[in-house]
Design a protein around this motif. Structure first.
Motif, PDB file in Angstrom:
ATOM      1  N   ILE A 173       0.861  -1.181   0.000  1.00 60.35           N
ATOM      2  CA  ILE A 173       0.000   0.000   0.000  1.00 60.35           C
ATOM      3  C   ILE A 173       0.895   1.229   0.000  1.00 60.35           C
ATOM      4  O   ILE A 173       1.581   1.502   0.989  1.00 60.35           O
ATOM      5  N   SER A 191      -8.377   4.694  -1.161  1.00 61.48           N
ATOM      6  CA  SER A 191      -8.150   3.919  -2.378  1.00 61.48           C
ATOM      7  C   SER A 191      -9.026   4.463  -3.497  1.00 61.48           C
ATOM      8  O   SER A 191     -10.246   4.572  -3.354  1.00 61.48           O
ATOM      9  N   ARG A 207     -12.295   0.387  -1.654  1.00 60.83           N
ATOM     10  CA  ARG A 207     -12.424   1.689  -2.303  1.00 60.83           C
ATOM     11  C   ARG A 207     -12.804   2.732  -1.266  1.00 60.83           C
ATOM     12  O   ARG A 207     -13.569   2.463  -0.348  1.00 60.83           O
ATOM     13  N   ARG A 210       1.462   5.294   0.047  1.00 66.22           N
ATOM     14  CA  ARG A 210       0.758   6.517   0.449  1.00 66.22           C
ATOM     15  C   ARG A 210       1.739   7.675   0.325  1.00 66.22           C
ATOM     16  O   ARG A 210       2.648   7.829   1.133  1.00 66.22           O
ATOM     17  N   LEU A 239      -2.477  -1.784  -3.527  1.00 63.48           N
ATOM     18  CA  LEU A 239      -3.702  -1.038  -3.222  1.00 63.48           C
ATOM     19  C   LEU A 239      -3.321   0.436  -3.260  1.00 63.48           C
ATOM     20  O   LEU A 239      -2.668   0.933  -2.345  1.00 63.48           O
ATOM     21  N   HIS A 266      -3.392   4.677  -3.892  1.00 61.70           N
ATOM     22  CA  HIS A 266      -4.051   5.958  -3.654  1.00 61.70           C
ATOM     23  C   HIS A 266      -3.306   6.981  -4.503  1.00 61.70           C
ATOM     24  O   HIS A 266      -2.145   7.285  -4.244  1.00 61.70           O
ATOM     25  N   VAL A 291      -9.570   3.303   3.509  1.00 58.26           N
ATOM     26  CA  VAL A 291      -9.196   1.922   3.780  1.00 58.26           C
ATOM     27  C   VAL A 291      -8.862   1.799   5.265  1.00 58.26           C
ATOM     28  O   VAL A 291      -7.874   2.359   5.739  1.00 58.26           O
TER      29      VAL A 291
END
Length: 417
Positions: A204, A387, A394, A206, A224, A226, A397
């Motif tokens: 993930i 997300s 979505r 970020r 996942l 963003h 998260v």
């Protein structure tokens, strides 16, 4: 094999072993660990704030932007918010073991879909030290082991927060390796995480566009993601004027450096009071870059160019355009938006429902500031991020987004004919 590659392999193996132990940990134990972690965050306030001051000094010397400095900074109030968020995650319902649905087949087999942790999560992030605590808390509460890799600009702050969190986790009897922090600034460690298939189950990211793009381009494990928060507010022709001003100013200026900030304002050409709306934004200290129609509203407005409609400013700068109705507003959002958060301000309920149905965004709002695009504001506690994709999770998260499911089949001796 390079030193960063070996480091990530060792951390991955430890994380997998910790994850195996977490599968036998009770909900009460996980909650107790997070409450202890929150207590240690508070008890170590002076150490954490001193570490953050060292990061801030270094960041200023590196001439980081104001928005980056805002994301990096921790004071007593923000540290209390970090600890409170960890504490809040501790009292949220545990998603692990929840039965999503249950059916009984004609042959008597009972089929259940049951929530389970994802496994080992790798989280790569920039600037925000609070992500260290948020991500660790959410991962642990949902039964996952986590490997954290923060940005070099926050290495001191992340380390201090991590130390406090792990102290609480160990105190509660959970494995220390359930939460690990990559404490090298070598960027090769990021590449090693992205290639750690079999050790890390999901990555993930970020951070900024360059980080997310690198992760998506190089990852050999699921991602996942963003992406940008190019968020729009559309002021419909029937919008309440006081609401429109309050929502627009808050959405842009409350905190300009967060992903929920408005970056483009779309005003219906039949909205009767565009002048007071843009003047309120200008008077609040916002630079406005407008199209030809908007330029006529105030002499302080500067002309927008094509790149402005695709820019996440993360600063007190706003692009503004006049549009011909909700269809043109939605077309603009579809062309320039990032599927993060989009808002309509109107008193026309039918128009609002039309916008909500057709806006292809992870979060769609009616008569509310886009700054509510935050897991805490959604009642989810801390969040890993927003997300903007369409698979798995979505929007904000949080705990549920860090789980998957498995099928459990219960029989009484059935065999297949």
């Amino acid at each position: 094999m390079t030193e960063p590659e070996q480091l990530i392999i060792d951390m991955g193996r430890k994380a997998r072993a910790a994850f195996s132990k977490l599968t036998g940990v009770s909900d009460a134990q996980k909650a107790a660990a997070l409450k202890a972690a929150a207590r240690h965050l508070r008890d170590n306030q002076s150490m954490i704030l001193a570490a953050n001051q060292r990061d801030m000094k270094s960041a200023r010397e590196r001439d980081l932007s104001d928005s980056m400095l805002d994301r990096l900074m921790i004071d007593a109030e923000r540290l209390e918010a970090i600890a409170a968020a960890v504490e809040h995650v501790a009292v949220l319902p545990d998603p692990v073991g929840q039965i999503i649905d249950r059916t009984e087949r004609p042959n008597g087999l009972l089929m259940e879909r049951v929530r389970v942790p994802l496994g080992v999560i790798g989280i790569i992030y920039e600037s925000r030290p609070n992500v260290t605590a948020d991500a660790a808390a959410l991962a642990l509460r949902s039964g996952n082991a986590v490997i954290l890799r923060g940005g070099s600009e926050a290495i001191q702050s992340n380390g201090a927060i991590f130390d406090a969190m792990v102290t609480g986790v160990v105190e509660a009897g959970l494995p220390a390796d359930a939460i690990q922090l990559v404490q090298t600034t070598d960027r090769a460690a990021v590449g090693a995480m992205l290639k750690a298939s079999g050790l890390i189950d999901i990555i993930i990211p970020r951070g900024g566009k360059s980080l997310v793009k690198r992760v998506q381009d190089e990852a050999r494990v699921p991602v996942l993601a963003h992406l940008d928060g190019i968020n729009h507010i559309y002021i419909g022709k029937d919008a309440d004027q006081d609401k429109a001003i309050a929502i627009a100013v808050n959405a842009k200026m409350r905190r300009t450096g967060i992903c929920g900030a408005m970056e483009t304002l779309l005003i219906d050409q039949d909205y009767p009071a565009p002048g007071p709306l843009v003047r309120a934004l200008l008077d609040s200290g916002c630079e406005i870059r407008g199209d030809d129609a908007v330029l006529e509203l105030d002499e302080r407005i500067v002309s927008a160019d094509e790149s402005d409609w695709d820019t996440e400013y993360l600063a007190p700068i706003l692009s503004v355009a006049m549009v011909d109705g909700v269809d043109e507003a939605l077309a603009h959002i579809a062309e320039h938006g990032s599927h993060h958060t989009d808002v309509i301000v109107t008193e026309d309920a039918d128009m609002a429902e039309n916008f909500i149905l057709r806006a292809d965004s992870a979060i769609v709002m009616h008569n509310a500031s886009s700054q509510f695009a935050d897991g805490g504001q959604f009642g989810l506690g801390a969040e890993i991020g927003i997300s903007t994709g369409r698979l798995h999770a979505r929007g904000p998260v949080a705990l549920e987004g860090l789980t998957t499911y498995k099928w459990v089949v219960r029989g009484t001796g059935q065999v297949r004919p």
